[in-house]
Design an enzyme around this catalytic site. Structure first.
Site, PDB file in Angstrom:
ATOM      1  CB  CYS A   2      -0.297 -11.281   3.111  1.00 29.19           C
ATOM      2  SG  CYS A   2       0.074 -12.089   1.560  1.00 29.19           S
ATOM      3  NE  ARG A  28      -0.140  -5.699   5.883  1.00 32.74           N
ATOM      4  CZ  ARG A  28       0.911  -5.712   6.675  1.00 32.74           C
ATOM      5  NH1 ARG A  28       1.071  -4.743   7.536  1.00 32.74           N
ATOM      6  NH2 ARG A  28       1.797  -6.666   6.624  1.00 32.74           N
ATOM      7  CD1 TRP A  75      -0.214  -7.128  -3.252  1.00 32.07           C
ATOM      8  CD2 TRP A  75       1.824  -7.879  -2.743  1.00 32.07           C
ATOM      9  NE1 TRP A  75       0.692  -6.423  -3.988  1.00 32.07           N
ATOM     10  CE2 TRP A  75       1.949  -6.860  -3.704  1.00 32.07           C
ATOM     11  CE3 TRP A  75       2.988  -8.483  -2.282  1.00 32.07           C
ATOM     12  CZ2 TRP A  75       3.168  -6.447  -4.204  1.00 32.07           C
ATOM     13  CZ3 TRP A  75       4.215  -8.075  -2.781  1.00 32.07           C
ATOM     14  CH2 TRP A  75       4.288  -7.057  -3.730  1.00 32.07           C
ATOM     15  CG  ASN A 101       2.666 -11.043   5.559  1.00 38.04           C
ATOM     16  OD1 ASN A 101       3.125 -11.090   4.418  1.00 38.04           O
ATOM     17  ND2 ASN A 101       2.822 -10.000   6.368  1.00 38.04           N
ATOM     18  CE  LYS A 483       5.804   9.213  -3.458  1.00 39.66           C
ATOM     19  NZ  LYS A 483       6.630   8.788  -2.429  1.00 39.66           N
ATOM     20  CD  GLU A 486       4.860   5.733  -5.132  1.00 40.26           C
ATOM     21  OE1 GLU A 486       5.129   4.567  -4.874  1.00 40.26           O
ATOM     22  OE2 GLU A 486       5.187   6.676  -4.401  1.00 40.26           O
ATOM     23  CG  HIS A 502      26.094  13.252 -20.293  1.00 44.54           C
ATOM     24  ND1 HIS A 502      27.191  13.487 -21.088  1.00 44.54           N
ATOM     25  CD2 HIS A 502      26.183  14.103 -19.244  1.00 44.54           C
ATOM     26  CE1 HIS A 502      27.936  14.440 -20.521  1.00 44.54           C
ATOM     27  NE2 HIS A 502      27.332  14.825 -19.399  1.00 44.54           N
ATOM     28  CE  LYS A 602       2.972   3.429   3.976  1.00 47.87           C
ATOM     29  NZ  LYS A 602       3.403   4.597   3.174  1.00 47.87           N
TER      30      LYS A 602
HETATM   31  C1  F6R Z   1       7.021   4.902  -2.314  1.00 46.69           C
HETATM   32  C2  F6R Z   1       7.131   4.012  -1.150  1.00 46.69           C
HETATM   33  C3  F6R Z   1       8.116   2.888  -1.232  1.00 46.69           C
HETATM   34  C4  F6R Z   1       8.836   2.729   0.120  1.00 46.69           C
HETATM   35  C5  F6R Z   1       9.768   1.503   0.080  1.00 46.69           C
HETATM   36  C6  F6R Z   1      10.546   1.359   1.359  1.00 46.69           C
HETATM   37  O1  F6R Z   1       6.075   5.902  -2.105  1.00 46.69           O
HETATM   38  O2  F6R Z   1       6.445   4.150  -0.180  1.00 46.69           O
HETATM   39  O3  F6R Z   1       9.043   3.109  -2.241  1.00 46.69           O
HETATM   40  O4  F6R Z   1       9.547   3.886   0.399  1.00 46.69           O
HETATM   41  O5  F6R Z   1       9.010   0.344  -0.139  1.00 46.69           O
HETATM   42  O6  F6R Z   1       9.734   1.174   2.459  1.00 46.69           O
HETATM   43  P1  F6R Z   1      10.266   1.352   3.940  1.00 46.69           P
HETATM   44  O7  F6R Z   1      10.600   2.777   4.139  1.00 46.69           O
HETATM   45  O8  F6R Z   1       9.117   0.894   4.805  1.00 46.69           O
HETATM   46  O9  F6R Z   1      11.466   0.464   4.078  1.00 46.69           O
END
Ligand code: F6R
Length: 607
Positions: A2, A28, A75, A101, A483, A486, A502, A602
């Site tokens: 959020c 976000r 969110w 939030n 990458k 996602e 395995h 994010k």
């Molecule tokens: C993937 C991505 C997430 C973050 C994860 C941790 O591209 O961005 O997997 O790496 O949510 O976030 P932080 O680093 O902010 O703790």
């Protein structure tokens, strides 16, 4: 996650600014949007599920009058993404509007109590208890500020909240516990938001609220106080150096691509960190009997790669741990001799902060690496380093990953030097290569971008990719897989290559693309064996290997050439880059928006 944006202006309408501020929080992730303003002493709310601009156009956000207001992008955590659950939420009398939030843990018991007391609830959200709690407090005849603090004291859980009310129409009341909230001041008025980029068009003079603090904003300024007892807190303003331009796309079609190309610069910044902070962290690391590298998602992959560096160079027993598993797995054994080095781009990831809380409770030394000045991690860590990557807007982490790893590599090398476990020559050599990392990345981007884009077109319709690497390259494989997964939604696999026989090998059939990460180094001979195994089962081999490495190139259907001279231990920082590009182009070739992958946020600040 959020997003909150609020403003109290000296003149003019707040709603158009809130609309723009919310747009800047889109990254976000959200499903619904809403705004509340105060017009002639009455609260007006417009909200719905959908994209910000669609809802804004349909409901006429920009035409909402009133110079004080709050807005929200939701969110969903409690209740489906629909109008009735969108924020702002109001009390029975329609005099109090709240955006929030976070997660209120005790909302069910509060809701029951409030319903028994005659309150009428319309949503399935946890947030709705807040306006009703304030309304209840106001029945005691106290002023709005006291009622607000009284309501907050009843909440358990995480929150950033912003509240407007017809009972005090010139002000915004806000507070935080665990979820981020930043205040900003300009000549136009005063702002609050979940994140700095949202307010950069209006001001760069900001102040972060801390856990357990509330603030009252008016067009002329703000006051901060402790929720616990209402006592005033002196909080000065900080000037942030992030320009608005820095947070925009700069001509790239997507933030993700812009951020991939920013890596030579962000890596140079990561090499310019203040030495005293690196020294301080190294001193703590040197005292540890064991090192836990704790993080989530991409940050965890940085930790996984770094665990090879700490073990191999500094000979320190190192455990990379996914933060959501830390308490279960090591909670009982972590203790005063343990070092917990936490890596989090946002510094706000719930699972990571929970692991930190536990480690602190067990008297372990908690260190941090983050990209976010003023984040919770910076306040709870014994010592920390800011990685200086600049804001990362694309949901898929790219530049923050490579910088995290470069910071971790510097720490591992410093520790190795301090401990004297590796020969002087080897350390000198690696340190010289460390300085070259940004130009290795630059050369990769210059030399391979077009080729990688063509590969993405060639493989765009594949329904499965396998990513394999040995040693430190297994982290590169996992991160590259993440990458692709996602942003393209192609269900792919990643494994340490030796493990593939395995189990994973059973999915290999004629034509399945297998991406092998093959830097020159100790693991190269074994990786050739793994390639042969996959080839024998009909896999198509895409190798990421050193320029001129004919032994690998001859075995491959396609290959991506990397600069000569990259040491294997540092290779994840460079070898991941063409695979970030591959994921990006696979997504755009499929017509997907890589900046806003579905279901992802994010910053994950909820359990
Ligand atoms: C993937 C991505 C997430 C973050 C994860 C941790 O591209 O961005 O997997 O790496 O949510 O976030 P932080 O680093 O902010 O703790």
């Amino acid at each position: 996650m959020c997003g909150i944006f609020g403003c109290a202006l000296k003149d003019g309408s707040a709603a158009p600014l809130i609309h723009m501020g919310l747009k800047r929080l889109e990254y976000r992730g959200y499903d619904s949007v809403g705004i509340a303003t105060i017009q002639e002493g009455a609260v007006r709310v417009r909200k719905d599920s959908g994209k910000i601009d669609d809802v804004a156009g349909r409901l006429g956000f920009d035409e909402m009058p009133g110079s004080v207001g709050v807005g929200h992008t939701r969110w969903a955590t409690h209740g489906a993404p629909m109008m009735v659950n969108a924020h702002p939420h109001i009390d029975c009398g329609g005099r109090i509007a709240v955006v929030h939030n976070g997660v209120i843990e005790n909302y069910l018991e509060l809701k029951e109590e409030l319903i028994n007391g005659g309150h009428n609830f319309v949503s399935r959200t946890d947030t709705e208890v807040i306006p009703h709690l304030i309304e209840e407090e106001l029945k005691g005849g106290i002023d709005f500020g006291k009622a607000f603090l009284g309501a907050l004291r009843r909440l358990r859980g995480s929150y950033a909240v912003a509240v407007v009310s017809s009972a005090d129409p010139e002000r915004i009341y806000c507070a935080r516990n665990e979820s981020p909230l930043v205040l900003g001041v300009s000549d136009q008025g005063v702002f609050c938001a979940s994140d700095v980029p949202a307010m950069l068009p209006y001001t760069n003079r900001v102040a972060w609220l801390r856990n357990g603090e509330a603030a009252v904003l008016s067009a002329d300024g703000f006051e901060v106080m402790r929720i616990e007892d209402g006592s005033p807190v002196d909080r000065g303003l900080t000037e942030v150096t992030w320009s608005l331009e820095m947070a925009e796309k700069r001509g790239y079609p997507h933030f993700m691509l812009k951020e991939i190309y920013e890596q030579p610069r962000s890596l140079r910044n990561a090499l310019r960190l203040q030495h005293q902070y690196l020294d301080l962290l190294t001193a703590f690391l040197d005292r540890g009997r064991e090192l836990f590298l704790v993080a989530a998602g991409t940050s965890y992959h940085a930790c996984l790669a770094a665990s090879y560096m700490f073990s191999k160079l500094a000979k320190l027993t190192t455990y990379p741990v996914v933060s959501s598993e830390f308490v279960e797995r090591y909670g009982a054994s972590v203790g005063i001799d343990s070092i917990v080095l936490t890596v989090s781009q946002s510094g706000e990831t719930y699972d990571t902060l929970r692991a930190v809380d536990h480690a602190r409770m067990r008297a372990a030394t908690v260190l941090g690496i983050t990209n976010t000045v003023g984040s919770t991690l910076t306040r709870v860590a014994r010592a920390y380093v800011i990685q200086q990557s600049g804001p990362e807007i694309g949901v898929a982490a790219t530049k923050t990953f490579t910088s995290q790893l470069l910071v971790l590599a510097q720490l591992a090398l410093r520790l190795a030097r301090t401990r004297g476990k590796v020969s002087q020559d080897e350390i000198d050599d690696l340190e010289a290569k460390l300085v070259e990392v940004p130009s290795f990345v630059e050369r990769t981007l210059e030399g391979q971008a077009e080729h990688v884009e063509a590969l993405a077109r060639k493989y765009a319709d594949e329904r499965l990719f396998l990513f394999l690497g040995r040693g430190v390259s297994s982290a590169t494989a996992l991160e590259s897989r993440l990458k692709v997964l996602e942003i393209t939604y192609v269900p792919s696999l990643a494994y340490p290559a030796g493990e593939s026989k395995h189990g994973p090998i059973s999915v290999v059939e004629e034509g399945v693309p297998c991406i092998f990460i093959c830097p020159r180094g100790e693991t190269r001979r074994d990786i050739v064996g793994s390639i042969m195994e996959m080839k024998a089962r009909g896999a198509r081999i895409i190798a990421v290997c050193e320029e001129g490495d004919e032994g690998i190139i001859d075995l491959s259907d396609d290959h991506i050439e990397m600069p000569r001279g990259v040491p294997e231990l540092l290779s994840p920082i460079i070898y991941v880059v063409p695979l970030q590009l591959l994921a990006y182009h696979l997504a755009t070739t499929k017509g997907l928006d890589p900046d806003k992958p579905r279901n992802l946020a994010k910053s994950v600040t909820v359990p």
